[in-house]
Motif scaffolding. Structure first.
Motif, PDB file in Angstrom:
ATOM      1  N   PRO A   1       0.820  -1.218   0.000  1.00  0.00           N
ATOM      2  CA  PRO A   1       0.000   0.000   0.000  1.00  0.00           C
ATOM      3  C   PRO A   1       0.856   1.272   0.000  1.00  0.00           C
ATOM      4  CG  PRO A   1      -0.792  -1.542   1.654  1.00  0.00           C
ATOM      5  CD  PRO A   1       0.485  -2.105   1.118  1.00  0.00           C
ATOM      6  N   LYS A   2       0.355   2.286  -0.695  1.00  0.00           N
ATOM      7  CA  LYS A   2       1.071   3.542  -0.849  1.00  0.00           C
ATOM      8  C   LYS A   2       1.356   4.188   0.510  1.00  0.00           C
ATOM      9  CE  LYS A   2      -0.127   7.720  -3.328  1.00  0.00           C
ATOM     10  NZ  LYS A   2      -1.297   8.231  -2.597  1.00  0.00           N
ATOM     11  N   GLY A   3       0.452   3.992   1.458  1.00  0.00           N
ATOM     12  CA  GLY A   3       0.622   4.565   2.796  1.00  0.00           C
ATOM     13  C   GLY A   3       1.896   4.113   3.495  1.00  0.00           C
ATOM     14  N   GLN A   4       2.402   2.935   3.125  1.00  0.00           N
ATOM     15  CA  GLN A   4       3.626   2.452   3.761  1.00  0.00           C
ATOM     16  C   GLN A   4       4.812   3.334   3.384  1.00  0.00           C
ATOM     17  OE1 GLN A   4       4.118  -0.297   5.908  1.00  0.00           O
ATOM     18  NE2 GLN A   4       1.924   0.027   6.090  1.00  0.00           N
ATOM     19  N   LEU A   5       4.903   3.653   2.100  1.00  0.00           N
ATOM     20  CA  LEU A   5       5.992   4.524   1.658  1.00  0.00           C
ATOM     21  C   LEU A   5       5.817   5.918   2.273  1.00  0.00           C
ATOM     22  CD1 LEU A   5       8.492   4.781  -0.146  1.00  0.00           C
ATOM     23  CD2 LEU A   5       6.995   5.534  -1.993  1.00  0.00           C
ATOM     24  N   GLU A   6       4.568   6.391   2.318  1.00  0.00           N
ATOM     25  CA  GLU A   6       4.319   7.727   2.868  1.00  0.00           C
ATOM     26  C   GLU A   6       4.683   7.781   4.346  1.00  0.00           C
ATOM     27  OE1 GLU A   6       0.289   8.763   1.951  1.00  0.00           O
ATOM     28  OE2 GLU A   6       0.801   9.327  -0.106  1.00  0.00           O
ATOM     29  N   ALA A   7       4.335   6.723   5.080  1.00  0.00           N
ATOM     30  CA  ALA A   7       4.670   6.702   6.504  1.00  0.00           C
ATOM     31  C   ALA A   7       6.189   6.719   6.679  1.00  0.00           C
ATOM     32  CB  ALA A   7       4.069   5.474   7.174  1.00  0.00           C
ATOM     33  N   ALA A   8       6.875   5.932   5.869  1.00  0.00           N
ATOM     34  CA  ALA A   8       8.331   5.868   5.981  1.00  0.00           C
ATOM     35  C   ALA A   8       8.957   7.216   5.627  1.00  0.00           C
ATOM     36  CB  ALA A   8       8.882   4.774   5.070  1.00  0.00           C
ATOM     37  N   ARG A   9       8.476   7.834   4.546  1.00  0.00           N
ATOM     38  CA  ARG A   9       9.018   9.135   4.154  1.00  0.00           C
ATOM     39  C   ARG A   9       8.713  10.194   5.202  1.00  0.00           C
ATOM     40  NH1 ARG A   9      10.787  10.113  -0.998  1.00  0.00           N
ATOM     41  NH2 ARG A   9      12.006  11.601   0.197  1.00  0.00           N
TER      42      ARG A   9
ATOM     43  N   LEU B   1       8.660   9.809   8.278  1.00  0.00           N
ATOM     44  CA  LEU B   1       9.588   9.667   9.403  1.00  0.00           C
ATOM     45  C   LEU B   1      10.979  10.165   9.036  1.00  0.00           C
ATOM     46  CD1 LEU B   1       8.386   6.164  10.582  1.00  0.00           C
ATOM     47  CD2 LEU B   1       8.288   8.259  11.942  1.00  0.00           C
ATOM     48  N   GLY B   2      11.117  10.690   7.824  1.00  0.00           N
ATOM     49  CA  GLY B   2      12.400  11.255   7.422  1.00  0.00           C
ATOM     50  C   GLY B   2      13.289  10.298   6.644  1.00  0.00           C
ATOM     51  N   MET B   3      12.750   9.108   6.312  1.00  0.00           N
ATOM     52  CA  MET B   3      13.576   8.185   5.525  1.00  0.00           C
ATOM     53  C   MET B   3      13.670   8.700   4.091  1.00  0.00           C
ATOM     54  SD  MET B   3      12.495   4.354   6.596  1.00  0.00           S
ATOM     55  CE  MET B   3      12.084   3.921   8.287  1.00  0.00           C
ATOM     56  N   SER B   4      14.852   8.534   3.494  1.00  0.00           N
ATOM     57  CA  SER B   4      14.999   8.877   2.079  1.00  0.00           C
ATOM     58  C   SER B   4      14.250   7.827   1.261  1.00  0.00           C
ATOM     59  CB  SER B   4      16.477   8.870   1.702  1.00  0.00           C
ATOM     60  OG  SER B   4      16.983   7.568   1.870  1.00  0.00           O
ATOM     61  N   GLN B   5      14.035   8.132  -0.031  1.00  0.00           N
ATOM     62  CA  GLN B   5      13.334   7.176  -0.895  1.00  0.00           C
ATOM     63  C   GLN B   5      14.042   5.811  -0.914  1.00  0.00           C
ATOM     64  OE1 GLN B   5      10.478   7.646  -2.791  1.00  0.00           O
ATOM     65  NE2 GLN B   5      10.583   5.701  -3.884  1.00  0.00           N
ATOM     66  N   PRO B   6      15.360   5.757  -1.170  1.00  0.00           N
ATOM     67  CA  PRO B   6      16.014   4.438  -1.187  1.00  0.00           C
ATOM     68  C   PRO B   6      15.919   3.719   0.162  1.00  0.00           C
ATOM     69  CG  PRO B   6      17.477   6.129  -2.076  1.00  0.00           C
ATOM     70  CD  PRO B   6      16.289   6.847  -1.533  1.00  0.00           C
ATOM     71  N   ARG B   7      16.103   4.467   1.249  1.00  0.00           N
ATOM     72  CA  ARG B   7      16.036   3.869   2.572  1.00  0.00           C
ATOM     73  C   ARG B   7      14.646   3.283   2.826  1.00  0.00           C
ATOM     74  NH1 ARG B   7      18.119   0.930   5.668  1.00  0.00           N
ATOM     75  NH2 ARG B   7      20.061   2.110   5.661  1.00  0.00           N
ATOM     76  N   ALA B   8      13.611   4.031   2.442  1.00  0.00           N
ATOM     77  CA  ALA B   8      12.246   3.559   2.646  1.00  0.00           C
ATOM     78  C   ALA B   8      11.977   2.307   1.812  1.00  0.00           C
ATOM     79  CB  ALA B   8      11.245   4.654   2.282  1.00  0.00           C
ATOM     80  N   MET B   9      12.515   2.267   0.595  1.00  0.00           N
ATOM     81  CA  MET B   9      12.342   1.071  -0.240  1.00  0.00           C
ATOM     82  C   MET B   9      13.016  -0.131   0.419  1.00  0.00           C
ATOM     83  SD  MET B   9      10.492   1.817  -2.839  1.00  0.00           S
ATOM     84  CE  MET B   9      10.715   0.474  -4.011  1.00  0.00           C
ATOM     85  N   VAL B  10      14.260   0.047   0.852  1.00  0.00           N
ATOM     86  CA  VAL B  10      15.023  -1.074   1.401  1.00  0.00           C
ATOM     87  C   VAL B  10      14.442  -1.552   2.736  1.00  0.00           C
ATOM     88  CG1 VAL B  10      17.265  -1.697   2.394  1.00  0.00           C
ATOM     89  CG2 VAL B  10      17.152  -0.483   0.207  1.00  0.00           C
ATOM     90  N   SER B  11      14.064  -0.608   3.609  1.00  0.00           N
ATOM     91  CA  SER B  11      13.647  -1.012   4.961  1.00  0.00           C
ATOM     92  C   SER B  11      12.177  -1.374   5.053  1.00  0.00           C
ATOM     93  CB  SER B  11      13.918   0.126   5.962  1.00  0.00           C
ATOM     94  OG  SER B  11      15.289   0.329   6.102  1.00  0.00           O
ATOM     95  N   ILE B  12      11.358  -0.751   4.233  1.00  0.00           N
ATOM     96  CA  ILE B  12       9.911  -0.895   4.431  1.00  0.00           C
ATOM     97  C   ILE B  12       9.222  -1.576   3.252  1.00  0.00           C
ATOM     98  CG2 ILE B  12       7.762   0.377   4.866  1.00  0.00           C
ATOM     99  CD1 ILE B  12       9.823   0.451   7.186  1.00  0.00           C
ATOM    100  N   VAL B  13       9.443  -1.085   2.040  1.00  0.00           N
ATOM    101  CA  VAL B  13       8.627  -1.562   0.921  1.00  0.00           C
ATOM    102  C   VAL B  13       9.091  -2.928   0.408  1.00  0.00           C
ATOM    103  CG1 VAL B  13       7.827  -1.068  -1.410  1.00  0.00           C
ATOM    104  CG2 VAL B  13       8.013   0.780   0.249  1.00  0.00           C
TER     105      VAL B  13
END
Ligand SMILES: Nc1ncnc2c1ncn2[C@@H]1O[C@H](COP(=O)(O)OP(=O)(O)OP(=O)(O)O)[C@@H](O)[C@H]1O
Ligand SMILES: [Mg+2]
Lengths: 266, 286
Positions: free
Chosen positions: B180-188, B190-202
């Motif tokens: 879900p798109k909300g997962q990336l939004e939540a990660a971003r 929290l201050g995560m960069s796009q690559p960090r959010a992809m690696v840790s969350i998505v």
């Protein structure tokens, strides 16, 4: 309420416009939140409340206009947006907890990966924050094992664990069963009492009346009216505000004729 | 029509249609019993026919010959099965890494990355695996005058892994899009960069979603690994199919092929059961 003009502004939005394709959703918004202030944004569905909130931490990019967070222009393409977001907590209607991580890891992952805190410190902060929202016993649970109200409190704790200067809430209780709303609002009241700067999009009029320093009514992509809760909720000036409040406070009579309404209000 | 029949023959009336078969005039429970009885009867007749017509001694002698099977052990396990597992694992690992890169390229904002990934995926989905293996094993050495380095492993890994990457990329992309798109939004948020959010969350969530289709791809690759038999591998690097074929020639008996086949099933059936369990669990979780 006193509007100290020398007070540091947490959020200043000036002449903000937002288009989705041809649809103009925000039509020149001027809006501010002072440090330590709680501002509730109310308004009918589709009026652009979420869009405004999301423009503030740049989940949406504004088409025109400016958003300043603690003086930093976040609409500047060169701004370190991740750095700005670190200081803004965001709480979503759908919680958006990370389902593959335990509650503890939900709270520590950004502390460790973004703030570079060590494991021990991140976990200490996480436990402290969880006990603030009354969930110290759920450290090892997974989001799917929690009720909606518990999930939302974890989501608030996740944002708080980053030590934000400012918290944004987008209808934090709208996805909850009615009996679970109270716990979440209680946590938000505590937060407001502790002096957190908060911008809350909500349909909870009682919360807005009791907790907000200021209420902003939006409709059709503009700020129609703003002021203290007593002013906006108690004695609304604008007919659109009155109409909205009537419908929110009398949901079963939403289709009543205006003249009937006038009679009701007597 | 169904309605009037369900009530049974005694309620025939003006609405009752004339049936084309005697079955249709029976009450439903009896009809079901008769139909099932016919199915069992057909099955038994076919079974008896097979048992009577097949030449069992020849079958046992030619395909299930224990005397011919015994000398295959332990090599069929210690060399052939082991190599099949190794080749499959290497191809799959290579395919996963390259597939992830291709999936991210397909989702990239940068158009040339998307084009490149699309061309790669369409190319390898359209090319027969056997042709690609011939190209690596014989085409490249013929054209350049020398073998690929680390032969034959390089040809095996690239041969199996590069086409697998094309299929895996599509699976991984679907998985990423299913988060879900909300997962990336939540990660971003929290201050995560796009690559960090992809690696840790998505991406971790995407892989969780696609474990069943990935396991299916692993089953397919296990079987496809048999095609490396054409690369003319040496004694120590034979996998199941090459082993079975060579022993067929040596022993002049088909038993080695049966043994090799059973070894494939030893890998694929547990994987297949695993997929079913995972799918059932996912269905329950939803
Ligand atoms: N990503 C998007 N793409 C296109 N249109 C959008 C998008 N997001 C919102 N909109 C439109 O913008 C308008 C305002 O939406 P927004 O979500 O800001 O309203 P809202 O005030 O938060 O309403 P609600 O109370 O229902 O949450 C709506 O008409 C909506 O359909
Ligand atoms: Mg909204």
């Amino acid at each position: 309420m006193t509007l100290d003009t020398n007070h540091d502004s947490a959020i200043v939005v000036s002449d903000l416009h937002k288009y989705f394709g041809d649809l103009e959703v925000l039509k020149g918004i001027d809006f501010h939140v002072n440090r330590g202030e709680v501002v509730c944004v109310i308004g009918p569905s589709g009026s652009g409340k979420s869009t405004l909130l999301r423009c503030i931490n740049q989940l949406e990019t504004a088409t025109a206009g400016q958003v300043r967070i603690s003086g930093v222009d976040v609409t500047d393409p060169d701004v370190d947006i991740d750095g700005v977001r670190r200081r803004i907590g965001m709480v979503f209607q759908q919680f958006n907890l990370f389902p593959h991580l335990s509650v503890l890891r939900n709270l520590t992952i950004a502390q460790r990966r973004v703030l570079g805190r060590g494991r021990a410190e991140a976990e200490r902060v996480a436990r402290e924050t969880l006990s603030k929202v009354g969930l110290d016993d759920k450290v090892d649970a997974y989001p799917a094992q929690l009720s909606g109200g518990q999930q939302q409190r974890v989501a608030i704790a996740r944002a708080l664990a980053m030590g934000p200067d400012l918290m944004l809430f987008d209808e934090p209780t709208s996805a909850l069963d009615p009996e679970l709303v109270g716990d979440v609002l209680a946590v938000m009241r505590d937060l407001a009492r502790d002096g957190m700067t908060m911008m809350v999009v909500t349909h909870e009029m009682a919360f807005a009346r009791d907790v907000a320093d200021r209420v902003v009514f939006m409709d059709g992509g503009v700020v129609v009216e703003e002021g203290t809760p007593d002013e906006v909720l108690g004695a609304p000036e604008h007919p659109r505000t009155r109409d909205f409040l009537f419908r929110v406070l009398n949901p079963t009579r939403a289709h009543a004729q205006p003249d009937e309404r006038a009679a009701d209000e007597d | 029509m169904a309605l009037s029949q369900d009530r049974g023959p005694d309620v025939g009336g003006p609405l009752r249609r004339r049936s084309w078969s005697p079955l249709a005039s029976m009450p439903r429970t009896r009809r079901t019993r008769v139909v099932r009885g016919i199915q069992y009867a057909v099955f038994v007749v076919l079974l008896v026919a097979v048992v009577l017509t097949v030449d069992w001694p020849t079958i046992r002698e030619g395909y299930f010959n224990l005397d011919k099977a015994r000398p295959l052990f332990p090599e069929v396990l210690t060399t052939a099965l082991k190599n099949t597992l190794i080749y499959t694992a290497m191809g799959f690992a290579f395919g996963l890494v390259l597939g992830l890169v291709l999936a991210l390229m397909r989702l990239s904002q940068v158009a040339p990355y998307r084009w490149l990934a699309n061309i790669y995926i369409e190319f390898f989905r359209g090319i027969p695996l056997l042709l690609w293996l011939f190209f690596l094993g014989y085409g490249v050495p013929t054209a350049t005058g020398r073998q690929l380095p680390f032969s034959p492993y390089s040809a095996i890994v690239l041969g199996l892994g590069m086409p697998a990457a094309a299929y895996l990329a599509e699976t991984i992309r679907a998985g990423i899009q299913a988060v879900p798109k909300g997962q990336l939004e939540a990660a971003r948020s929290l201050g995560m960069s796009q690559p960090r959010a992809m690696v840790s969350i998505v991406i971790p969530q995407a892989f969780r979603i696609i474990i069943p289709p990935l396991t299916n791809e692993l089953i397919v690759l296990t079987k496809d690994s048999s095609l490396v038999a054409i690369l003319g591998v040496t004694v120590g690097t034979k996998e199941l199919t090459k082993f079975g074929r060579d022993e067929l020639n040596t022993l002049v008996n088909a038993t080695p092929l049966v043994v090799a086949g059973l070894c494939y099933l030893l890998i694929t059936i547990p994987l297949s059961l695993l997929v079913r369990r995972l799918e059932a669990r996912n269905a329950r979780a939803r």
